[in-house]
Design a protein around this motif. Structure first.
Motif, PDB file in Angstrom:
ATOM      1  N   ILE A  95       0.819  -1.220   0.000  1.00  0.00           N
ATOM      2  CA  ILE A  95       0.000   0.000   0.000  1.00  0.00           C
ATOM      3  C   ILE A  95       0.854   1.273   0.000  1.00  0.00           C
ATOM      4  O   ILE A  95       0.333   2.373   0.102  1.00  0.00           O
ATOM      5  N   GLY A  96       2.183   1.098  -0.121  1.00  0.00           N
ATOM      6  CA  GLY A  96       3.064   2.251  -0.275  1.00  0.00           C
ATOM      7  C   GLY A  96       3.715   2.779   0.978  1.00  0.00           C
ATOM      8  O   GLY A  96       4.350   3.829   0.949  1.00  0.00           O
ATOM      9  N   VAL A  97       3.601   2.068   2.075  1.00  0.00           N
ATOM     10  CA  VAL A  97       4.237   2.504   3.320  1.00  0.00           C
ATOM     11  C   VAL A  97       5.692   2.035   3.325  1.00  0.00           C
ATOM     12  O   VAL A  97       5.965   0.837   3.174  1.00  0.00           O
ATOM     13  N   ALA A  98       6.598   2.983   3.499  1.00  0.00           N
ATOM     14  CA  ALA A  98       8.026   2.672   3.458  1.00  0.00           C
ATOM     15  C   ALA A  98       8.600   2.492   4.857  1.00  0.00           C
ATOM     16  O   ALA A  98       8.250   3.222   5.784  1.00  0.00           O
ATOM     17  N   THR A  99       9.480   1.496   4.977  1.00  0.00           N
ATOM     18  CA  THR A  99      10.213   1.257   6.213  1.00  0.00           C
ATOM     19  C   THR A  99      11.693   1.337   5.880  1.00  0.00           C
ATOM     20  O   THR A  99      12.186   0.589   5.018  1.00  0.00           O
ATOM     21  N   ILE A 100      12.407   2.256   6.538  1.00  0.00           N
ATOM     22  CA  ILE A 100      13.840   2.419   6.287  1.00  0.00           C
ATOM     23  C   ILE A 100      14.595   1.257   6.917  1.00  0.00           C
ATOM     24  O   ILE A 100      14.366   0.909   8.079  1.00  0.00           O
ATOM     25  N   VAL A 101      15.485   0.658   6.157  1.00  0.00           N
ATOM     26  CA  VAL A 101      16.288  -0.468   6.640  1.00  0.00           C
ATOM     27  C   VAL A 101      17.491   0.071   7.407  1.00  0.00           C
ATOM     28  O   VAL A 101      18.158   1.022   6.963  1.00  0.00           O
ATOM     29  N   ASP A 102      17.771  -0.525   8.541  1.00  0.00           N
ATOM     30  CA  ASP A 102      18.917  -0.149   9.358  1.00  0.00           C
ATOM     31  C   ASP A 102      20.204  -0.349   8.547  1.00  0.00           C
ATOM     32  O   ASP A 102      20.470  -1.451   8.056  1.00  0.00           O
ATOM     33  N   PRO A 103      21.032   0.700   8.395  1.00  0.00           N
ATOM     34  CA  PRO A 103      22.271   0.563   7.621  1.00  0.00           C
ATOM     35  C   PRO A 103      23.234  -0.492   8.167  1.00  0.00           C
ATOM     36  O   PRO A 103      24.142  -0.937   7.448  1.00  0.00           O
ATOM     37  N   ALA A 104      23.034  -0.923   9.398  1.00  0.00           N
ATOM     38  CA  ALA A 104      23.911  -1.941   9.978  1.00  0.00           C
ATOM     39  C   ALA A 104      23.694  -3.316   9.345  1.00  0.00           C
ATOM     40  O   ALA A 104      24.532  -4.203   9.502  1.00  0.00           O
ATOM     41  N   VAL A 105      22.567  -3.516   8.627  1.00  0.00           N
ATOM     42  CA  VAL A 105      22.296  -4.849   8.067  1.00  0.00           C
ATOM     43  C   VAL A 105      22.759  -5.002   6.619  1.00  0.00           C
ATOM     44  O   VAL A 105      22.609  -6.066   6.036  1.00  0.00           O
ATOM     45  N   TYR A 106      23.340  -3.926   6.033  1.00  0.00           N
ATOM     46  CA  TYR A 106      23.851  -4.047   4.669  1.00  0.00           C
ATOM     47  C   TYR A 106      25.149  -3.264   4.523  1.00  0.00           C
ATOM     48  O   TYR A 106      25.507  -2.441   5.366  1.00  0.00           O
ATOM     49  N   ARG A 107      25.843  -3.546   3.442  1.00  0.00           N
ATOM     50  CA  ARG A 107      27.094  -2.840   3.142  1.00  0.00           C
ATOM     51  C   ARG A 107      27.234  -2.704   1.636  1.00  0.00           C
ATOM     52  O   ARG A 107      26.598  -3.446   0.867  1.00  0.00           O
ATOM     53  N   LEU A 108      28.085  -1.791   1.219  1.00  0.00           N
ATOM     54  CA  LEU A 108      28.380  -1.595  -0.194  1.00  0.00           C
ATOM     55  C   LEU A 108      29.632  -2.369  -0.556  1.00  0.00           C
ATOM     56  O   LEU A 108      30.668  -2.227   0.102  1.00  0.00           O
ATOM     57  N   GLN A 109      29.533  -3.190  -1.585  1.00  0.00           N
ATOM     58  CA  GLN A 109      30.711  -3.841  -2.145  1.00  0.00           C
ATOM     59  C   GLN A 109      31.104  -3.026  -3.369  1.00  0.00           C
ATOM     60  O   GLN A 109      30.460  -3.091  -4.414  1.00  0.00           O
ATOM     61  N   LYS A 110      32.158  -2.218  -3.220  1.00  0.00           N
ATOM     62  CA  LYS A 110      32.579  -1.354  -4.315  1.00  0.00           C
ATOM     63  C   LYS A 110      33.256  -2.178  -5.404  1.00  0.00           C
ATOM     64  O   LYS A 110      33.973  -3.124  -5.123  1.00  0.00           O
ATOM     65  N   ASP A 111      32.995  -1.782  -6.651  1.00  0.00           N
ATOM     66  CA  ASP A 111      33.601  -2.446  -7.800  1.00  0.00           C
ATOM     67  C   ASP A 111      33.479  -1.498  -8.981  1.00  0.00           C
ATOM     68  O   ASP A 111      32.464  -0.822  -9.130  1.00  0.00           O
ATOM     69  N   ALA A 112      34.483  -1.460  -9.832  1.00  0.00           N
ATOM     70  CA  ALA A 112      34.479  -0.553 -10.978  1.00  0.00           C
ATOM     71  C   ALA A 112      33.399  -0.907 -11.996  1.00  0.00           C
ATOM     72  O   ALA A 112      32.930  -0.038 -12.732  1.00  0.00           O
ATOM     73  N   PHE A 113      33.012  -2.181 -12.058  1.00  0.00           N
ATOM     74  CA  PHE A 113      32.019  -2.611 -13.033  1.00  0.00           C
ATOM     75  C   PHE A 113      30.762  -3.188 -12.395  1.00  0.00           C
ATOM     76  O   PHE A 113      29.695  -3.142 -12.992  1.00  0.00           O
ATOM     77  N   ASP A 114      30.886  -3.746 -11.226  1.00  0.00           N
ATOM     78  CA  ASP A 114      29.789  -4.524 -10.651  1.00  0.00           C
ATOM     79  C   ASP A 114      29.587  -4.232  -9.164  1.00  0.00           C
ATOM     80  O   ASP A 114      29.737  -5.126  -8.328  1.00  0.00           O
ATOM     81  N   PRO A 115      29.248  -2.984  -8.811  1.00  0.00           N
ATOM     82  CA  PRO A 115      29.010  -2.698  -7.387  1.00  0.00           C
ATOM     83  C   PRO A 115      27.757  -3.420  -6.915  1.00  0.00           C
ATOM     84  O   PRO A 115      26.809  -3.599  -7.680  1.00  0.00           O
ATOM     85  N   ARG A 116      27.779  -3.848  -5.655  1.00  0.00           N
ATOM     86  CA  ARG A 116      26.645  -4.597  -5.119  1.00  0.00           C
ATOM     87  C   ARG A 116      26.306  -4.171  -3.706  1.00  0.00           C
ATOM     88  O   ARG A 116      27.182  -3.771  -2.937  1.00  0.00           O
ATOM     89  N   LEU A 117      25.027  -4.299  -3.395  1.00  0.00           N
ATOM     90  CA  LEU A 117      24.538  -4.160  -2.029  1.00  0.00           C
ATOM     91  C   LEU A 117      24.597  -5.556  -1.432  1.00  0.00           C
ATOM     92  O   LEU A 117      24.037  -6.505  -2.010  1.00  0.00           O
ATOM     93  N   ARG A 118      25.292  -5.708  -0.311  1.00  0.00           N
ATOM     94  CA  ARG A 118      25.456  -7.015   0.328  1.00  0.00           C
ATOM     95  C   ARG A 118      24.944  -6.952   1.760  1.00  0.00           C
ATOM     96  O   ARG A 118      25.020  -5.916   2.410  1.00  0.00           O
ATOM     97  N   PRO A 119      24.462  -8.082   2.265  1.00  0.00           N
ATOM     98  CA  PRO A 119      24.060  -8.101   3.684  1.00  0.00           C
ATOM     99  C   PRO A 119      25.290  -8.210   4.578  1.00  0.00           C
ATOM    100  O   PRO A 119      26.324  -8.736   4.164  1.00  0.00           O
ATOM    101  N   THR A 120      25.191  -7.714   5.795  1.00  0.00           N
ATOM    102  CA  THR A 120      26.277  -7.920   6.753  1.00  0.00           C
ATOM    103  C   THR A 120      26.149  -9.301   7.398  1.00  0.00           C
ATOM    104  O   THR A 120      27.122  -9.834   7.906  1.00  0.00           O
ATOM    105  N   ALA A 121      24.946  -9.879   7.356  1.00  0.00           N
ATOM    106  CA  ALA A 121      24.735 -11.249   7.854  1.00  0.00           C
ATOM    107  C   ALA A 121      24.617 -12.180   6.649  1.00  0.00           C
ATOM    108  O   ALA A 121      25.383 -12.060   5.702  1.00  0.00           O
ATOM    109  N   THR A 122      23.649 -13.081   6.662  1.00  0.00           N
ATOM    110  CA  THR A 122      23.539 -14.068   5.587  1.00  0.00           C
ATOM    111  C   THR A 122      22.666 -13.628   4.425  1.00  0.00           C
ATOM    112  O   THR A 122      22.866 -14.069   3.304  1.00  0.00           O
ATOM    113  N   SER A 123      21.664 -12.763   4.686  1.00  0.00           N
ATOM    114  CA  SER A 123      20.786 -12.372   3.582  1.00  0.00           C
ATOM    115  C   SER A 123      20.225 -10.975   3.794  1.00  0.00           C
ATOM    116  O   SER A 123      20.166 -10.469   4.923  1.00  0.00           O
TER     117      SER A 123
END
Length: 197
Positions: A95-123
């Protein structure tokens, strides 16, 4: 997937004077800035064309990517590089209600061609049924054109000059790009390694 550019490149960041020098336009005249709006439009067009061919953001700005679901639970590829920072991840329900995800549960994997959002845990967190995930991030080589690699800077100037020189020519309707430009950007084009990655 839907990608939106949330902030535009500021006109002050565009290399108008460098393009004037490249075009060998006269200087020192009282109306020396008369063509600036035209040059700005060709620079914007050249940057957009090169970014489209390379999937690189040349000058840093904010982007928003909206997805129906993660590609895989352990990584989400970002469609533009180089990513400098992930500024927000939000899960949006049906229905369009947004919940901000805690930045502690994800990280940025920097890459020149293939940057990715990764979890800090398993998923990564689950996307609500019928909902979406919104990822806001900053991508680009830097806030000024000087931060762009030299070969890409040259490609922008060459392509903007090409657009300027052929601004009245309607014969080039197939979207061709001059050979010198394509050779300069070739090493920045995305590498396709295989299916589904």
């Amino acid at each position: 997937m839907m990608l939106v550019e949330e902030t535009q490149v500021l006109e002050a960041a565009l290399p108008v004077e460098a393009l004037k020098d490249h075009l060998l336009l006269g200087s020192g005249f009282t109306e020396g800035d008369l063509q600036d709006p035209v040059l700005v439009s060709f620079l914007r067009a050249a940057i957009a064309a090169i970014e489209g061919r390379t999937s690189k953001a040349l000058i840093t700005r904010g982007f928003l990517v909206t997805l129906d679901n993660w590609t895989t639970p352990d990584a989400q590829r970002l469609p533009v590089a180089p990513v400098q920072a992930i500024t927000e991840v939000a899960l949006v329900d049906a229905i369009g209600v947004a919940t901000i995800v805690d930045p502690a549960v994800y990280r940025l994997q920097k890459d020149a061609f293939d940057p990715r959002l990764r979890p800090t845990a398993t998923s990564l967190p689950s996307v609500p049924t019928g909902g979406t995930v919104e990822i806001r991030f900053d991508a680009g080589y830097g806030a000024a054109f000087d931060a762009v690699p030299e070969d890409l800077k040259q490609a922008v100037l060459m392509l903007a000059a090409h657009y300027y020189e052929y601004r009245s020519d309607m014969a080039l309707s197939q979207g061709c790009m001059p050979f010198g430009v394509t050779s300069l950007i070739a090493r920045y084009r995305p590498v396709r390694m295989g299916m589904g990655t």
